[in-house]
Design a protein around this motif. Sequence first.
Motif, PDB file in Angstrom:
ATOM      1  N   HIS A  95       6.168-113.169  -2.344  1.00  0.00           N
ATOM      2  CA  HIS A  95       6.317-114.725  -2.220  1.00  0.00           C
ATOM      3  C   HIS A  95       7.189-115.505  -1.266  1.00  0.00           C
ATOM      4  O   HIS A  95       8.200-114.652  -0.908  1.00  0.00           O
ATOM      5  CB  HIS A  95       6.641-115.329  -3.738  1.00  0.00           C
ATOM      6  N   MET A  96       6.772-116.378  -0.811  1.00  0.00           N
ATOM      7  CA  MET A  96       7.691-117.059   0.335  1.00  0.00           C
ATOM      8  C   MET A  96       8.028-118.576  -0.068  1.00  0.00           C
ATOM      9  O   MET A  96       6.975-119.163  -0.413  1.00  0.00           O
ATOM     10  CB  MET A  96       6.679-117.027   1.587  1.00  0.00           C
ATOM     11  N   GLY A  97       9.037-119.136   0.283  1.00  0.00           N
ATOM     12  CA  GLY A  97       9.191-120.585   0.218  1.00  0.00           C
ATOM     13  C   GLY A  97      10.547-120.751   0.591  1.00  0.00           C
ATOM     14  O   GLY A  97      11.314-120.690   1.553  1.00  0.00           O
ATOM     15  N   LEU A  98      11.319-121.545  -0.551  1.00  0.00           N
ATOM     16  CA  LEU A  98      12.877-121.616  -0.348  1.00  0.00           C
ATOM     17  C   LEU A  98      13.558-120.589  -0.194  1.00  0.00           C
ATOM     18  O   LEU A  98      14.509-120.387   0.511  1.00  0.00           O
ATOM     19  CB  LEU A  98      13.378-122.669  -1.773  1.00  0.00           C
ATOM     20  N   ASP A  99      13.284-119.391  -0.660  1.00  0.00           N
ATOM     21  CA  ASP A  99      13.881-118.048  -0.293  1.00  0.00           C
ATOM     22  C   ASP A  99      12.657-117.363   0.381  1.00  0.00           C
ATOM     23  O   ASP A  99      11.705-117.585  -0.027  1.00  0.00           O
ATOM     24  CB  ASP A  99      14.186-117.351  -1.863  1.00  0.00           C
ATOM     25  N   THR A 100      13.390-116.354   1.124  1.00  0.00           N
ATOM     26  CA  THR A 100      12.431-115.628   1.933  1.00  0.00           C
ATOM     27  C   THR A 100      11.602-114.564   1.091  1.00  0.00           C
ATOM     28  O   THR A 100      10.457-114.380   1.174  1.00  0.00           O
ATOM     29  CB  THR A 100      13.311-114.731   2.782  1.00  0.00           C
ATOM     30  N   HIS A 101      12.302-114.154  -0.065  1.00  0.00           N
ATOM     31  CA  HIS A 101      11.755-113.527  -1.107  1.00  0.00           C
ATOM     32  C   HIS A 101      11.606-114.284  -2.246  1.00  0.00           C
ATOM     33  O   HIS A 101      12.683-114.479  -3.079  1.00  0.00           O
ATOM     34  CB  HIS A 101      12.435-112.209  -1.427  1.00  0.00           C
ATOM     35  N   ASP A 102      10.805-115.144  -2.302  1.00  0.00           N
ATOM     36  CA  ASP A 102      10.787-116.505  -3.076  1.00  0.00           C
ATOM     37  C   ASP A 102      10.399-116.196  -4.321  1.00  0.00           C
ATOM     38  O   ASP A 102       9.857-114.922  -4.747  1.00  0.00           O
ATOM     39  CB  ASP A 102       9.720-117.490  -2.521  1.00  0.00           C
ATOM     40  N   TYR A 103      10.672-117.211  -5.381  1.00  0.00           N
ATOM     41  CA  TYR A 103      10.479-117.004  -6.978  1.00  0.00           C
ATOM     42  C   TYR A 103       8.978-116.771  -6.962  1.00  0.00           C
ATOM     43  O   TYR A 103       8.049-117.452  -6.427  1.00  0.00           O
ATOM     44  CB  TYR A 103      10.713-118.209  -7.688  1.00  0.00           C
TER      45      TYR A 103
END
Length: 430
Positions: free
Chosen positions: A360-368
Amino acid sequence: MKYHAINSQLFTKNRKNFMAQMKPNSLAVFNSNDIYPVSADSTLPFEQHRDIFFLSGVDQEESILILFPDCPKENLREVLFLRETNEHIAVWEGEKLTKEKALETSGIKNVHWLQDLEKVLAEMMALADTVYINTNEHYRATVETETREARFTKWLLNKYPAHSVAKSNPILQRLRSIKDQIEIDLIQTACDITEKGFRRVLDFVKPGVWEYEVEAEYIHEFIRNRSKKFAYTPIIASGNNANVLHYIENNQQCKAGDLLLMDVGAEYANYSSDMTRTIPVSGRFTDRQKAVYNAVNRVKNDATKMLVPGTLWADYHVEVGKLMTSELLGLGLLDKADVQNEDPNWPAYKKYFMHGTSHHMGLDTHDYGLLHQPMEANMVFTVEPGIYIPKEGFGIRLEDDVVIQETGEPFNLMRNIPIDADEIEDIMNK
């Protein structure tokens, strides 16, 4: 902040979605991150806790958000606490959020200064039965430092031991994994900034440059386009360095004939991008390098097509393994006996492709994101297969970020970043 203001409707919607999943008569508390000391009076650059940012848009230290949707006092259903600002702080540290600016940023009307926290919280806790605490339960997390969130939780549960306790993280894992269009646009901006960096590097790389010089080219382009930093520690790996999966020294000279693997991404407004490209230092791939490169690219393209609603992450990786096995057979890196005699728990292809393909990608590179649940539309994933051959002195990884669609193939947020081997050669030799 370097980034443009984000529409507060995003944060209002996020809070509404979170509160809809809370237990009756419960409140939830979210803290900013600490500013971490280095030594003497120096500190690390501040990084906001992604959860309070997701729910408020507040990008400032010493901030606390409390949500209490069932509170009988309407003005206490959403409360934001901020460090009080003044002229002295503005002169020495720069402008901080005023109550008016906090409302504009977050959509939260009830804003208090932090010194009022205990008084207001006592009033709210007296009306609540359950308190949601925010613990880090990401599957990759290893937390050795006590965070501001953890200290506050310890204090809260000690002061109010009679309340029931619930966890915010499972709700956030679900909500943060499915992106709003505003979030997708922010990730797209991060990807577009990364593209600018990559195109700059294609014009820069030649035999004799140093890996750290390539890193410098990226960060120059990122900052001048309103990114504050790399989304994660960059990997600039020439030659055999590419066979070290998390090589971050970036201190070797790029030599003629080598390949240069670059795993880099710009952040924008706290949202990440995550790109990997592998290019020939001399501007041309050898026949062998190009054969391996094209094999990796085929796996990436075929794997991408599998990212559709309903796909299970574990099953997806099994299927990608089959694609990679076929390519490795074609390259002569595996033979049929290797496959027939493989350990099911560590298939033969893992000798050359030992990491996962997507996260997953998003606010964290390895996102929630909950990996045991089926994929859904508007989830953002990386696709990053690789083949690593230490005996031949090179490794190749290619990576794009894609958005799962309701129907059809994912939308590639990195569709404009060169990846075809011939196109890369053409650009480097123009």
